[in-house]
Design an enzyme around this catalytic site. Structure first.
Site, PDB file in Angstrom:
ATOM      1  N   LYS A 180     -10.150  12.309   1.391  1.00  0.00           N
ATOM      2  CA  LYS A 180     -10.482  11.214   2.730  1.00  0.00           C
ATOM      3  C   LYS A 180      -8.726  11.713   3.501  1.00  0.00           C
ATOM      4  CE  LYS A 180      -9.150   7.115   4.156  1.00  0.00           C
ATOM      5  NZ  LYS A 180      -8.540   7.458   5.485  1.00  0.00           N
ATOM      6  N   GLU A 255       3.174   8.756  -3.656  1.00  0.00           N
ATOM      7  CA  GLU A 255       4.045   8.866  -2.685  1.00  0.00           C
ATOM      8  C   GLU A 255       4.078   8.433  -1.230  1.00  0.00           C
ATOM      9  OE1 GLU A 255       6.273  11.479  -3.170  1.00  0.00           O
ATOM     10  OE2 GLU A 255       5.654  12.166  -4.516  1.00  0.00           O
ATOM     11  N   CYS A 289       7.871  10.628   5.926  1.00  0.00           N
ATOM     12  CA  CYS A 289       8.268   9.971   5.011  1.00  0.00           C
ATOM     13  C   CYS A 289      10.336  10.607   5.034  1.00  0.00           C
ATOM     14  CB  CYS A 289       7.923  10.304   3.935  1.00  0.00           C
ATOM     15  SG  CYS A 289       7.642  11.603   3.332  1.00  0.00           S
ATOM     16  N   GLU A 390      11.365   0.317   6.861  1.00  0.00           N
ATOM     17  CA  GLU A 390      10.860   1.745   7.162  1.00  0.00           C
ATOM     18  C   GLU A 390      10.272   1.295   8.758  1.00  0.00           C
ATOM     19  OE1 GLU A 390       6.975   3.400   5.893  1.00  0.00           O
ATOM     20  OE2 GLU A 390       8.656   5.045   5.333  1.00  0.00           O
TER      21      GLU A 390
HETATM   22  P1  NAP Z   1      -1.065   4.147   5.079  1.00  0.00           P
HETATM   23  O1  NAP Z   1      -1.794   3.394   6.305  1.00  0.00           O
HETATM   24  O2  NAP Z   1      -0.957   3.486   4.010  1.00  0.00           O
HETATM   25  O3  NAP Z   1      -2.610   4.684   5.187  1.00  0.00           O
HETATM   26  C1  NAP Z   1      -2.544   6.302   4.052  1.00  0.00           C
HETATM   27  C2  NAP Z   1      -3.726   6.598   3.670  1.00  0.00           C
HETATM   28  O4  NAP Z   1      -4.530   5.335   2.902  1.00  0.00           O
HETATM   29  C3  NAP Z   1      -4.936   6.487   5.304  1.00  0.00           C
HETATM   30  O5  NAP Z   1      -5.668   7.394   4.715  1.00  0.00           O
HETATM   31  C4  NAP Z   1      -5.714   4.910   4.999  1.00  0.00           C
HETATM   32  O6  NAP Z   1      -6.803   5.752   5.625  1.00  0.00           O
HETATM   33  C5  NAP Z   1      -5.583   5.111   3.668  1.00  0.00           C
HETATM   34  N1  NAP Z   1      -5.754   3.527   3.203  1.00  0.00           N
HETATM   35  C6  NAP Z   1      -5.172   2.902   3.741  1.00  0.00           C
HETATM   36  N2  NAP Z   1      -5.856   1.905   2.721  1.00  0.00           N
HETATM   37  C7  NAP Z   1      -6.522   1.687   2.097  1.00  0.00           C
HETATM   38  C8  NAP Z   1      -6.915   0.892   1.032  1.00  0.00           C
HETATM   39  N3  NAP Z   1      -6.573   0.490   0.947  1.00  0.00           N
HETATM   40  N4  NAP Z   1      -6.839   1.817  -0.015  1.00  0.00           N
HETATM   41  C9  NAP Z   1      -7.119   3.195  -0.007  1.00  0.00           C
HETATM   42  N5  NAP Z   1      -6.637   3.626   0.772  1.00  0.00           N
HETATM   43  C10 NAP Z   1      -6.282   3.192   1.780  1.00  0.00           C
HETATM   44  O7  NAP Z   1       0.270   4.917   5.674  1.00  0.00           O
HETATM   45  P2  NAP Z   1       0.287   5.506   7.302  1.00  0.00           P
HETATM   46  O8  NAP Z   1       0.543   5.221   8.567  1.00  0.00           O
HETATM   47  O9  NAP Z   1      -1.206   6.910   7.620  1.00  0.00           O
HETATM   48  O10 NAP Z   1       1.689   6.721   6.910  1.00  0.00           O
HETATM   49  C11 NAP Z   1       2.632   6.300   6.981  1.00  0.00           C
HETATM   50  C12 NAP Z   1       3.218   5.698   5.926  1.00  0.00           C
HETATM   51  O11 NAP Z   1       2.874   6.749   4.972  1.00  0.00           O
HETATM   52  C13 NAP Z   1       4.744   5.768   5.828  1.00  0.00           C
HETATM   53  O12 NAP Z   1       5.243   5.169   4.985  1.00  0.00           O
HETATM   54  C14 NAP Z   1       5.173   7.460   5.228  1.00  0.00           C
HETATM   55  O13 NAP Z   1       6.380   6.461   5.068  1.00  0.00           O
HETATM   56  C15 NAP Z   1       4.382   7.759   3.904  1.00  0.00           C
HETATM   57  N6  NAP Z   1       4.117   8.631   4.194  1.00  0.00           N
HETATM   58  C16 NAP Z   1       4.692   9.290   2.911  1.00  0.00           C
HETATM   59  C17 NAP Z   1       5.303  10.859   2.324  1.00  0.00           C
HETATM   60  C18 NAP Z   1       5.882  10.911   1.475  1.00  0.00           C
HETATM   61  O14 NAP Z   1       5.516  11.671   0.876  1.00  0.00           O
HETATM   62  N7  NAP Z   1       6.971  10.110   0.475  1.00  0.00           N
HETATM   63  C19 NAP Z   1       4.582  11.359   2.980  1.00  0.00           C
HETATM   64  C20 NAP Z   1       4.442  11.212   4.772  1.00  0.00           C
HETATM   65  C21 NAP Z   1       4.320   9.836   4.788  1.00  0.00           C
HETATM   66  P3  NAP Z   1      -6.594   5.042   6.985  1.00  0.00           P
HETATM   67  O15 NAP Z   1      -6.755   6.332   8.001  1.00  0.00           O
HETATM   68  O16 NAP Z   1      -8.013   4.425   7.570  1.00  0.00           O
HETATM   69  O17 NAP Z   1      -5.484   4.070   7.500  1.00  0.00           O
END
Ligand code: NAP
Ligand code: MG
Length: 500
Positions: A180, A255, A289, A390
């Site tokens: 997804k 992650e 990230c 963050e």
């Molecule tokens: P996010 O809001 O947590 O969303 C990530 C994914 O999870 C999206 O596909 C999102 O869908 C989905 N999601 C949201 N709620 C969910 C739930 N209740 N159950 C299952 N899946 C769910 O993060 P983001 O805003 O896309 O990305 C930014 C974050 O990612 C930052 O905190 C960044 O640090 C982190 N990141 C970490 C790494 C690493 O390797 N450590 C790499 C890249 C990014 P939707 O599309 O509907 O929101």
């Protein structure tokens, strides 16, 4: 007003077919640099769509796990070749849906290429150990086995690279996949799935279900036929997924967020450190990230560093990432822009010194996008919210430090532990920092970003839950060890008892 061309509708990919969502609904994917531009309409799926994809993946697993890994590798190898051929188109698609500059989206597609070739190579390795038994006429070895259906939930900031980090090791290991993608960047995952399918991934082995995390993502993580969940995203959502996976003991790799730091010591090459801080802080509009959202600078070079850094940041050209002269693109969406703006207010109220930026870019070429000025706060204290939380945008905090011990305390004094870097020409300090920084990744004389696919990637504390992506570490996550003893002595031999 009628539009001349109906927007393209991108469907789900389930059991080898492009199918509409049961909801019959689709959502808009727009360009964050110009919201007038509709990239496409994407399926807004239901929990039933997610379950259907899991059913297909479960069925396909029965035969895929038995395909010899070197044969699976041939498919990945062909996929990598196709990615090479289509790199430019996919990079442009990615800039249109995500906003980062073309040089960076080319890097993102290249990372997927690297990972695909690398994991194709693993098809002829997937090594286990053979080792002597403690008993005579007995053979002992360990081998990897696949696990089953892997659910993958990915973020928008590395729209093809991160999905490839998960899909390629899962497939080479003999698992099947339901992914997804983030709602903001589904096209890049669509492109990746298309290529893998053309390369020969059999029906049902790789499935794509678009839509919201709270519906599709939650359904995947709850499904009892999914033993493996691989998630990259925010710490907040990661915590929810961790809890959902716990009762069934699903393997769960998380992650999550980061609050990464560049340390600049008094003996650093300051030009190099400024280059690193600009790239680390403002590359991908700070939406990495591993973004260097903190820069800790030794007090004896603080003024010199800050003046050079701010001068460079002021000259960054912000705009549409498809324009070759652009150095920094927009924020991904309105919500992210508002988060950035709210942190700028928080920083001002906390008493940090706004050195440049601080405003939304509006009007003119910026009128239709989610642009924000590259922003630097100086004289930050390590415990300020802007230096702890963050932000995920183009905001960097500069923190004065006294010595290496102080720098390491500041570096480690946040809830996250992804990446840290030190600029110094003193080898003793470089090694001390490498030892004492409690992060998953450390760079010396380079910024906090720049991961390569054959080295483990991930973080400590609230960044991760102990797993690593990329490298052999990814294979470790997507397989389980099976230990095999073959006794050819023709008699009962008791380990630990009959070995004297
Ligand atoms: P996010 O809001 O947590 O969303 C990530 C994914 O999870 C999206 O596909 C999102 O869908 C989905 N999601 C949201 N709620 C969910 C739930 N209740 N159950 C299952 N899946 C769910 O993060 P983001 O805003 O896309 O990305 C930014 C974050 O990612 C930052 O905190 C960044 O640090 C982190 N990141 C970490 C790494 C690493 O390797 N450590 C790499 C890249 C990014 P939707 O599309 O509907 O929101
Ligand atoms: Mg989100």
């Amino acid at each position: 007003m009628a539009t001349a061309v109906a927007p393209r509708i991108f469907k789900n990919f389930i059991n080898g077919e492009w199918v509409e969502s049961r909801s019959g609904k689709a959502y808009e994917n727009r360009n964050p640099a110009n919201t007038d531009e509709l990239v496409g309409m994407f399926a807004s799926s239901t929990a039933e769509d997610a379950d259907a994809a899991v059913d297909a993946a479960k069925e396909a697993y029965k035969s895929w796990r038995l395909v010899p890994a070197p044969k699976r590798a041939e498919i990945l190898f062909r996929a990598a070749e196709l990615l090479v051929q289509r790199k430019e188109q996919f990079s442009k698609d990615m800039t249109r849906e995500m906003g980062k500059v073309l040089a960076e989206t080319r890097g993102d597609v290249q990372e997927a290429i690297d990972m695909t070739y690398y994991m194709a190579g693993e098809g002829r390795r997937l090594f286990g150990q053979t080792t002597p038994s403690e008993l005579p006429n007995k053979f002992a070895m360990s081998m990897r086995q696949s696990v089953g259906v892997c659910a993958m939930i990915t973020p928008w900031n590395f729209p093809m690279a991160i999905p490839s980090w998960k899909i390629m090791p899962a497939l080479i290991s003999g698992n099947t996949v339901v992914i997804k993608p983030a709602q903001d960047t589904p096209l890049s995952v669509y492109n990746l799935v298309q290529v893998l399918t053309e390369a020969g991934v059999p029906r049902g082995v790789l499935n794509l279900v678009g839509g919201s995390g709270s519906t599709v993502g939650a359904a995947l993580t709850e499904n009892r036929d999914v033993p493996v969940v691989s998630f990259t995203g925010s710490t907040e959502v990661g915590r929810v997924i961790s809890k959902t996976c716990a009762p069934d003991f699903k393997h769960c790799s998380l992650e999550m967020g980061g609050k990464n730091i560049i340390v600049v010591m008094d003996d650093a090459n300051l030009d190099l450190a400024v280059d690193g801080a600009v790239w680390g802080g403002f590359g991908t509009t700070g939406q990495r990230c591993t973004a260097a959202s903190r820069v800790a600078v030794h007090k004896s070079v603080y003024n010199e560093f800050v003046s050079r850094f701010v001068e460079r940041v002021k000259s960054l050209k912000v705009g549409d990432g498809l324009d070759a002269s652009t150095e920094m693109g927009p924020c991904i969406n309105e919500a992210q822009l508002k988060t950035v703006m709210s942190y700028v207010e928080i920083g001002k109220n906390e008493g940090a010194k706004l050195l440049t930026g601080g405003n939304r870019l509006d009007g003119g070429v910026y009128a239709k996008g989610w642009f924000h000025e590259p922003t630097v706060f100086g004289d930050c204290r390590p415990n300020m919210r802007i230096a702890q939380e963050e932000i995920f945008g183009p905001v960097v905090c500069v923190i004065p430090i006294h010595d290496l011990e102080d720098a390491i305390d500041v570096a480690n004094g946040v809830p996250y532990g992804l990446s840290a870097s030190i600029y110094t020409r003193n080898v003793n300090r470089a090694f001390q920092a490498t030892r004492d920084l409690y992060t998953g990744i450390v760079y010396v004389n380079a910024p906090t970003i720049g991961a390569e696919t054959h080295l483990p990637f991930g973080g400590t504390k609230q960044t991760g839950n102990g797993h690593r992506e990329a490298a052999i570490a990814a294979i470790d996550f997507f397989t389980e060890w099976k230990t095999v003893y073959i006794d050819y002595s023709d008699k009962l031999q008791r380990a630990q008892i009959d070995n004297n």
